[in-house]
Design an enzyme around this catalytic site. Structure first.
Site, PDB file in Angstrom:
ATOM      1  CD  GLU A 148      -2.147  -2.084   2.382  1.00  0.00           C
ATOM      2  OE1 GLU A 148      -1.156  -1.486   3.370  1.00  0.00           O
ATOM      3  OE2 GLU A 148      -3.269  -2.343   2.889  1.00  0.00           O
ATOM      4  CD  GLU A 156      -4.504  -5.191   4.034  1.00  0.00           C
ATOM      5  OE1 GLU A 156      -5.283  -5.593   4.117  1.00  0.00           O
ATOM      6  OE2 GLU A 156      -3.607  -4.067   4.994  1.00  0.00           O
ATOM      7  CG  ASP A 212      -1.269  -3.317  14.289  1.00  0.00           C
ATOM      8  OD1 ASP A 212      -1.514  -3.003  15.390  1.00  0.00           O
ATOM      9  OD2 ASP A 212      -0.038  -2.387  14.492  1.00  0.00           O
ATOM     10  CG  PHE A 213      -3.061  -2.932   8.850  1.00  0.00           C
ATOM     11  CD1 PHE A 213      -3.502  -2.414  10.344  1.00  0.00           C
ATOM     12  CD2 PHE A 213      -2.657  -1.832   8.214  1.00  0.00           C
ATOM     13  CE1 PHE A 213      -3.665  -1.324  10.543  1.00  0.00           C
ATOM     14  CE2 PHE A 213      -2.623  -0.676   9.178  1.00  0.00           C
ATOM     15  CZ  PHE A 213      -3.146  -0.556  10.007  1.00  0.00           C
ATOM     16  CB  ILE A 214       0.202  -9.131   9.232  1.00  0.00           C
ATOM     17  CG1 ILE A 214       1.348  -9.069   7.906  1.00  0.00           C
ATOM     18  CG2 ILE A 214       0.098 -10.241  10.214  1.00  0.00           C
ATOM     19  CD1 ILE A 214       3.054  -9.384   8.944  1.00  0.00           C
ATOM     20  CG  HIS A 270      -3.637   1.668  13.887  1.00  0.00           C
ATOM     21  ND1 HIS A 270      -4.483   1.610  14.299  1.00  0.00           N
ATOM     22  CD2 HIS A 270      -3.750   1.878  12.965  1.00  0.00           C
ATOM     23  CE1 HIS A 270      -5.383   1.655  13.334  1.00  0.00           C
ATOM     24  NE2 HIS A 270      -4.737   1.657  12.442  1.00  0.00           N
TER      25      HIS A 270
END
Lengths: 353, 337
Positions: free
Chosen positions: B29, B54, B79-81, B123
């Protein structure tokens, strides 16, 4: 506010005064949030809904008891317009133990049981949440619905597309509201999105409508139809509304900073960029200048947007109300006074501390 | 030697490797702005901004690696993993075994981690222990510019998937983007030796799985990674004045853990203190105890970790994340055990 909302429902027509009031309440609140953030009283990121207000007002202005909201990282306007105590919200942003979530959530993680609302900082998470709220509504609160607010960037998230399918397959009472500012953070959304989002929703068998997100009354009409369908058990609807983010992706957005102070902000970037352009090893010069152009056009676009007043939904509705200047002035004075009261109350010392 | 920032050291390493190996591509991103210098130098064919998908782009990076590329896939924050964890847990980590060792996945997952700037519990996580739990994933966490460059170079030559965690308090551009936003009105407890430091003119690879002794000590050994290393050193300096000699070891790689160094140090001092910004239960800190006990080394043990969901409010966050005060208290108690 509730009485006004009742009136609207009876007349089946949006009241621009009511919608403007909702929008102004949110705008003035977020202006104060901006100031407190600038002064360092609010830590971390701060994503505002400035520019989205017409979309939010047009939808939230006609929600009723028992309706649920699944929110993204711009949850402030929907919560304010739904009637959540602004003092609690502001105290939350200040990290106080007497805030909405005792200072533990912050602006991206706002939760409220009545009215039912949950937000998430994970892009796309409002899709599954709305489906779940709608599922619970079917058992526990028949006739109510769930609204999902998300951006067009989130529309490319798997969980959101899966939620569209789930809601369609189960005929869940969901209103999916896509707020499209054409930018997934700094990435141009058209450059990373296949097809047309309304057609995508239609592909799932969901009725979809595109509305101009600057016009709260039009949003209201589109949302009204969708909300009526949902309440009658006829399943989900997808609303797509274009908008701008007047403060960029978040406060301190580097692209906006450059637009505001081009020389100061560009100076540290320029050297490394030139080095990259001229380094003997890399892609062809043609490709390099093309890449550089991509970056400079992104900056130019932001500068242009910065200096145009286009896209501000408040200015748009306000213009319509100019015909009754005394009433407009009186309304604005009331909302300004309310905002001052909220600020004073929110900043008062916490008796628990 | 030259002085580089943590972020520039990573970028130098990437640029060097990309100039050498045309199969290295970066995708993720916003990478055209976040990695603008590499984007300009290597072009949009090699630095590809992705949609916020993702699951798709991390999964695609895994398969691109299987098919001959060397992708550096960026997930903005660890965190977004979570959104893409299937691609790592069920695929990247297992392909080599499932193919009978015939198929490698030379993938680097670069992601920002860590707290200390008021972004809240969705986050600011670390999650290295959670990722290192999975057999087949290599997990590295640099704490200074030289290691940041060296571990990136090593990751780019590694033949199995490497998760490269970049702490946001160490990377100036992340902290400015997410914490300061251009403001001068907010302060952060940034470890100066972590954010800027000497990097060899030709950066050397830091071997994966090799811890570093940063400070010798006789009474106890403090193990940590990332920002925790700097907190540990600050604490050790205070302890020294109190007559407690604490050594500090920067693990640098979480998995595979440098068991020899851990055991050697534990045996030498007989007391180990783990400073881990990741969650306390079932993680790195427990693993260190297990590794030492399995070898039959008698040690006294303590840990300072993150025990709960990280609260948003800065003053609460500072208490929850490992800080100097908590490390000092734990160290003093450890001496009394």
């Amino acid at each position: 506010m509730n009485r006004n909302a009742e009136n609207i429902k009876e007349t089946m027509q949006p009241d621009p005064w009511f919608l403007y009031r909702l929008m102004l309440k949110s705008r003035l609140f977020e202006i104060e949030v901006t100031r407190l953030w600038q002064e360092g009283h609010i830590p971390g990121e701060m994503h505002l809904g400035m520019g989205e207000e017409a979309i939010i007002a047009g939808v939230v202005g006609q929600l009723s008891e028992g309706d649920a909201m699944a929110l993204d990282h711009r949850g402030t306007p929907p919560l304010l317009m739904r009637g959540v105590d602004p003092v609690l919200l502001l105290r939350e942003f200040l990290g106080r133990s007497d805030g909405l979530c005792r200072g533990r959530g912050g602006h991206m993680h706002l939760f409220c049981q009545n009215p039912l609302a949950a937000s998430s900082g994970i892009v796309g998470a409002s899709g599954p949440a709305a489906a779940g709220f709608a599922l619970a509504a079917r058992y526990l609160r028949p006739g109510t619905l769930a609204v999902a607010f998300f951006g067009e960037g989130a529309a490319n998230q798997g969980m959101l597309m899966e939620s569209l399918n789930l809601a369609a397959a189960w005929k869940l009472p969901v209103l999916f509201v896509c707020k499209d500012n054409q930018k997934a953070i700094t990435t141009s959304s058209p450059s990373v999105t296949g097809g047309v989002l309304t057609e995508r929703a239609e592909g799932f068998g969901i009725p979809a409508e595109a509305v101009d997100g600057i016009d709260a009354e039009r949003i209201w009409h589109a949302a009204h139809e969708a909300i009526t369908r949902a309440r009658k058990g006829k399943g989900p609807t997808f609303l797509h509304a274009r908008c701008v983010h007047l403060e960029g992706h978040f406060l301190g957005d580097p692209l906006l900073r450059i637009a505001r102070h081009p020389l100061k902000e560009m100076r540290p970037m320029a050297g490394p960029l030139m080095k990259s352009l001229l380094n003997p090893k890399g892609s062809s010069m043609g490709k390099r200048t093309e890449s550089l152009r991509t970056i400079t056009s992104l900056i130019k676009e932001n500068i242009k947007q910065r200096f145009s007043k286009q896209g501000d939904p408040l200015a748009y509705t306000r213009k319509k109300l100019q015909s009754d200047k005394p009433r407009l002035k009186a309304l604005e004075a009331v909302v300004e006074a309310e905002t001052r009261q909220v600020l004073a109350a929110a900043l008062a010392p916490n008796p628990d501390d | 030697m030259k002085t580089r920032s943590f972020a520039d050291a990573i970028e130098d390493a990437l640029a060097k490797a990309m100039a050498r190996d045309a199969n290295i591509i970066i995708l993720g991103e916003d990478v055209h702005t976040l990695r603008r210098n590499l984007f300009v130098r290597f072009g949009k064919e090699r630095v590809l901004p992705t949609p916020i998908s993702e699951g798709a782009f991390v999964g695609a990076a895994v398969a691109a690696a299987m098919a001959g590329m060397r992708p550096v896939v960026e997930v903005m924050m660890v965190d977004f993993i979570a959104v893409a964890v299937d691609a790592l847990l069920n695929h990247a980590a297992k392909i080599n075994v499932f193919s009978g060792g015939k198929w490698n996945v030379p993938l680097v997952v670069r992601t920002a981690c860590g707290g200390g700037y008021g972004d809240g519990g969705q986050h600011e996580q670390s999650l290295w222990g959670w990722l290192a739990h999975i057999p087949g994933l290599t997990v590295v966490v640099p704490s200074n510019p030289a290691d940041a460059a060296g571990l990136m170079l090593a990751a780019l030559e590694h033949d199995s998937p490497v998760i490269y965690l970049e702490h946001k308090l160490l990377s100036d551009y992340w902290l400015d983007l997410l914490g300061a936003g251009g403001r001068k009105t907010v302060q952060f407890d940034v470890p100066p030796h972590g954010t800027r430091g000497p990097v060899p003119k030709t950066p050397a690879k830091v071997p994966i799985g090799e811890a570093a002794y940063l400070r010798e000590g006789n009474h106890m050994t403090i193990f940590s990674v990332g920002v925790g290393v700097h907190r540990a050193i600050e604490a050790a300096e205070v302890l020294e004045k109190q007559g407690i000699s604490a050594g500090v070891i920067d693990l640098r790689t979480i998995s595979p853990l440098d068991r020899n160094t851990v055991c050697e140090a534990a045996a030498a001092t007989g007391r180990i203190l783990c400073v881990d910004e990741d969650y306390e239960n079932f993680g790195l800190s427990g693993e260190l105890a297990a590794v030492v006990l399995e070898q039959g080394i008698p040690v006294k043990y303590a840990r300072v970790c993150t025990k709960e969901t990280i609260p948003y409010a800065r003053h609460l966050e500072d208490q929850v994340l490992p800080n100097k005060k908590r490390i000092l208290e734990a160290a003093v108690q450890l001496m009394q055990k």
